[in-house]
Design a protein around this motif. Structure first.
Motif, PDB file in Angstrom:
ATOM      1  N   LYS A 127     -39.780 -25.966   2.146  1.00  0.00           N
ATOM      2  CA  LYS A 127     -40.647 -24.782   2.177  1.00  0.00           C
ATOM      3  C   LYS A 127     -41.652 -24.865   3.319  1.00  0.00           C
ATOM      4  O   LYS A 127     -41.840 -23.901   4.079  1.00  0.00           O
ATOM      5  N   VAL A 128     -42.296 -25.987   3.457  1.00  0.00           N
ATOM      6  CA  VAL A 128     -43.298 -26.137   4.514  1.00  0.00           C
ATOM      7  C   VAL A 128     -42.649 -26.021   5.893  1.00  0.00           C
ATOM      8  O   VAL A 128     -43.154 -25.332   6.786  1.00  0.00           O
ATOM      9  N   LEU A 129     -41.506 -26.662   6.077  1.00  0.00           N
ATOM     10  CA  LEU A 129     -40.864 -26.639   7.381  1.00  0.00           C
ATOM     11  C   LEU A 129     -40.242 -25.283   7.693  1.00  0.00           C
ATOM     12  O   LEU A 129     -40.263 -24.836   8.837  1.00  0.00           O
ATOM     13  N   LEU A 130     -39.687 -24.600   6.709  1.00  0.00           N
ATOM     14  CA  LEU A 130     -39.142 -23.274   6.960  1.00  0.00           C
ATOM     15  C   LEU A 130     -40.250 -22.286   7.312  1.00  0.00           C
ATOM     16  O   LEU A 130     -40.052 -21.386   8.135  1.00  0.00           O
ATOM     17  N   ASP A 131     -41.418 -22.437   6.691  1.00  0.00           N
ATOM     18  CA  ASP A 131     -42.550 -21.613   7.100  1.00  0.00           C
ATOM     19  C   ASP A 131     -42.875 -21.836   8.567  1.00  0.00           C
ATOM     20  O   ASP A 131     -43.194 -20.887   9.301  1.00  0.00           O
ATOM     21  N   ALA A 132     -42.789 -23.082   9.011  1.00  0.00           N
ATOM     22  CA  ALA A 132     -43.098 -23.389  10.404  1.00  0.00           C
ATOM     23  C   ALA A 132     -42.029 -22.872  11.354  1.00  0.00           C
ATOM     24  O   ALA A 132     -42.336 -22.401  12.450  1.00  0.00           O
ATOM     25  N   HIS A 138     -42.170 -14.459   6.688  1.00  0.00           N
ATOM     26  CA  HIS A 138     -40.773 -14.154   6.381  1.00  0.00           C
ATOM     27  C   HIS A 138     -40.350 -14.706   5.022  1.00  0.00           C
ATOM     28  O   HIS A 138     -39.230 -14.456   4.586  1.00  0.00           O
ATOM     29  N   PHE A 139     -41.226 -15.457   4.369  1.00  0.00           N
ATOM     30  CA  PHE A 139     -40.933 -16.001   3.042  1.00  0.00           C
ATOM     31  C   PHE A 139     -41.041 -14.885   2.012  1.00  0.00           C
ATOM     32  O   PHE A 139     -42.035 -14.155   1.953  1.00  0.00           O
ATOM     33  N   LEU A 140     -40.002 -14.736   1.170  1.00  0.00           N
ATOM     34  CA  LEU A 140     -39.991 -13.676   0.158  1.00  0.00           C
ATOM     35  C   LEU A 140     -40.208 -14.213  -1.240  1.00  0.00           C
ATOM     36  O   LEU A 140     -41.011 -13.675  -1.989  1.00  0.00           O
ATOM     37  N   ASN A 141     -39.485 -15.263  -1.618  1.00  0.00           N
ATOM     38  CA  ASN A 141     -39.546 -15.754  -2.992  1.00  0.00           C
ATOM     39  C   ASN A 141     -39.197 -17.224  -3.086  1.00  0.00           C
ATOM     40  O   ASN A 141     -38.447 -17.750  -2.262  1.00  0.00           O
ATOM     41  N   GLU A 142     -39.718 -17.861  -4.110  1.00  0.00           N
ATOM     42  CA  GLU A 142     -39.205 -19.126  -4.604  1.00  0.00           C
ATOM     43  C   GLU A 142     -38.580 -18.827  -5.965  1.00  0.00           C
ATOM     44  O   GLU A 142     -39.276 -18.445  -6.901  1.00  0.00           O
ATOM     45  N   LEU A 143     -37.266 -18.965  -6.051  1.00  0.00           N
ATOM     46  CA  LEU A 143     -36.561 -18.742  -7.304  1.00  0.00           C
ATOM     47  C   LEU A 143     -36.345 -20.068  -8.017  1.00  0.00           C
ATOM     48  O   LEU A 143     -36.027 -21.080  -7.376  1.00  0.00           O
ATOM     49  N   ILE A 144     -36.516 -20.057  -9.301  1.00  0.00           N
ATOM     50  CA  ILE A 144     -36.249 -21.232 -10.124  1.00  0.00           C
ATOM     51  C   ILE A 144     -35.049 -20.930 -11.010  1.00  0.00           C
ATOM     52  O   ILE A 144     -35.084 -20.000 -11.830  1.00  0.00           O
ATOM     53  N   TRP A 145     -33.965 -21.693 -10.811  1.00  0.00           N
ATOM     54  CA  TRP A 145     -32.818 -21.585 -11.694  1.00  0.00           C
ATOM     55  C   TRP A 145     -32.941 -22.709 -12.724  1.00  0.00           C
ATOM     56  O   TRP A 145     -32.816 -23.894 -12.390  1.00  0.00           O
ATOM     57  N   TYR A 167     -35.835 -16.225   2.290  1.00  0.00           N
ATOM     58  CA  TYR A 167     -36.508 -15.756   3.501  1.00  0.00           C
ATOM     59  C   TYR A 167     -35.788 -14.515   4.027  1.00  0.00           C
ATOM     60  O   TYR A 167     -34.561 -14.412   3.930  1.00  0.00           O
ATOM     61  N   VAL A 168     -36.547 -13.594   4.597  1.00  0.00           N
ATOM     62  CA  VAL A 168     -35.971 -12.367   5.147  1.00  0.00           C
ATOM     63  C   VAL A 168     -36.175 -12.344   6.659  1.00  0.00           C
ATOM     64  O   VAL A 168     -37.178 -12.829   7.179  1.00  0.00           O
ATOM     65  N   LYS A 169     -35.206 -11.757   7.375  1.00  0.00           N
ATOM     66  CA  LYS A 169     -35.267 -11.737   8.831  1.00  0.00           C
ATOM     67  C   LYS A 169     -36.415 -10.847   9.319  1.00  0.00           C
ATOM     68  O   LYS A 169     -37.120 -11.197  10.254  1.00  0.00           O
ATOM     69  N   ASP A 170     -36.570  -9.682   8.690  1.00  0.00           N
ATOM     70  CA  ASP A 170     -37.637  -8.757   9.071  1.00  0.00           C
ATOM     71  C   ASP A 170     -38.331  -8.301   7.801  1.00  0.00           C
ATOM     72  O   ASP A 170     -37.730  -7.577   6.992  1.00  0.00           O
ATOM     73  N   PRO A 171     -39.583  -8.687   7.577  1.00  0.00           N
ATOM     74  CA  PRO A 171     -40.267  -8.323   6.333  1.00  0.00           C
ATOM     75  C   PRO A 171     -40.380  -6.821   6.103  1.00  0.00           C
ATOM     76  O   PRO A 171     -40.587  -6.390   4.966  1.00  0.00           O
ATOM     77  N   ALA A 172     -40.211  -6.020   7.148  1.00  0.00           N
ATOM     78  CA  ALA A 172     -40.330  -4.571   6.997  1.00  0.00           C
ATOM     79  C   ALA A 172     -38.984  -3.883   6.780  1.00  0.00           C
ATOM     80  O   ALA A 172     -38.948  -2.694   6.450  1.00  0.00           O
ATOM     81  N   ARG A 173     -37.866  -4.618   6.954  1.00  0.00           N
ATOM     82  CA  ARG A 173     -36.574  -3.944   6.960  1.00  0.00           C
ATOM     83  C   ARG A 173     -35.526  -4.561   6.037  1.00  0.00           C
ATOM     84  O   ARG A 173     -34.400  -4.094   5.971  1.00  0.00           O
ATOM     85  N   TYR A 174     -35.858  -5.610   5.316  1.00  0.00           N
ATOM     86  CA  TYR A 174     -34.836  -6.305   4.537  1.00  0.00           C
ATOM     87  C   TYR A 174     -34.337  -5.436   3.379  1.00  0.00           C
ATOM     88  O   TYR A 174     -35.053  -4.588   2.837  1.00  0.00           O
TER      89      TYR A 174
END
Length: 290
Positions: A127-132, A138-145, A167-174
């Protein structure tokens, strides 16, 4: 709507036998609306990694390496170095996974969504590295299965969940269609109207779903097989009929089986001959390459 791209498949499902990094590098940009990655949770082995040649947004070149400017003004290499102090296994694992995530990000359509399925050992680092890498916005959710099956430890709280980072490519268009998702029973149906109880509720970010039963239609015998119900929810929410779906760590082929049944075009990749055998048995009409 996603940008038009060249045709990639000749049928509902195409299976590629090979290294997913090599296979993905041959696909054009923005080819997939949905990308689901279920990598080995920790390989435990070092992988050689070439210096990156393509830079992502928010990066700058510093000689032979690339430094990504992360959130809070911290650069990517420093962030990874800090994490290495806390877990000396992590850097090897990330050396394997990072370039594959970068390729997946390149292949994601402008309205696309990336799902990364991990367990508790790596999810917090990722999570930390993907944010970087991708940007925290671009982070949308943390899902717990969550599931309840198998041995239970008596020396700690039993670990019975996986984490799926979204994560979404474009927060305005996903693309996200909650109405297309299978509903689930209310935990307290007596607190809602009979009509609502009969219809069921929209899922939250915590998904209670059993693992693949030891006997039954779904079981393929593949050791890391994921249940169709979990993948169905992902495909329903984040893609439309006719969209392309990519699974670079395809394993038993659950993503392809679900996507094809829902009218999507699936591209599956795996380097394991055992996985290819399972997938071709499960989906005999698939096109196999490699």
């Amino acid at each position: 709507m996603s940008d038009p791209v060249p045709e990639l498949v000749e049928g509902a499902v195409t299976i590629h036998h090979g290294d997913n990094l090599d296979v993905m590098s041959g696909f054009p940009d923005r080819s997939f609306t949905l990308i689901y990655l279920d990598p080995p949770f920790n390989t435990g082995r070092a992988q050689e990694r070439a210096v990156e040649t393509a830079r992502m947004p928010g990066t700058e070149s510093t000689g032979s390496s690339v430094v990504r400017r992360g959130f809070h003004g911290r650069d990517y290499e420093r962030l990874r170095g800090d994490l290495r102090v806390y877990d000396d296994r992590f850097d090897d694992y990330w050396g394997f996974l990072e370039p594959r995530l970068a390729e997946a990000w390149r292949l994601l359509a402008v309205d696309g969504t990336l799902y990364l399925h991990l367990d508790y050992r790596e999810a917090h680092y990722a999570k930390v590295l993907l944010d970087a890498i991708f940007g925290r916005d671009h982070f949308l959710n943390e899902l717990i299965w969550a599931y309840d099956y198998g041995a239970k430890s008596r020396r700690r709280w039993p670990t019975k969940h996986d984490t799926i980072l979204v994560y979404v490519k474009d927060p305005a268009r996903y693309w996200f269609d909650s109405e297309a998702v299978d509903r689930e029973p209310y935990m307290a149906p007596g607190l809602v109207t009979p009509e609502k109880a009969a219809r069921g509720k929209l899922p939250t970010d915590v998904w209670w779903h059993t693992i693949v039963p030891t006997s039954g239609r779904e079981k393929t015998g593949y050791p890391t097989q994921k249940p169709e119900g979990v993948l169905r929810r992902i495909v329903q929410a984040s893609s439309r009929p006719g969209d392309r779906v990519l699974d670079p760590f395809a394993g038993s082929g659950t993503t392809g089986a679900v996507a094809a049944a829902l009218g999507r075009e699936a591209v599956l990749i795996d380097s394991s001959t055992a996985a290819i055998d399972v997938m071709t048995t499960r989906m005999p009409g698939a096109v196999v390459r490699g």
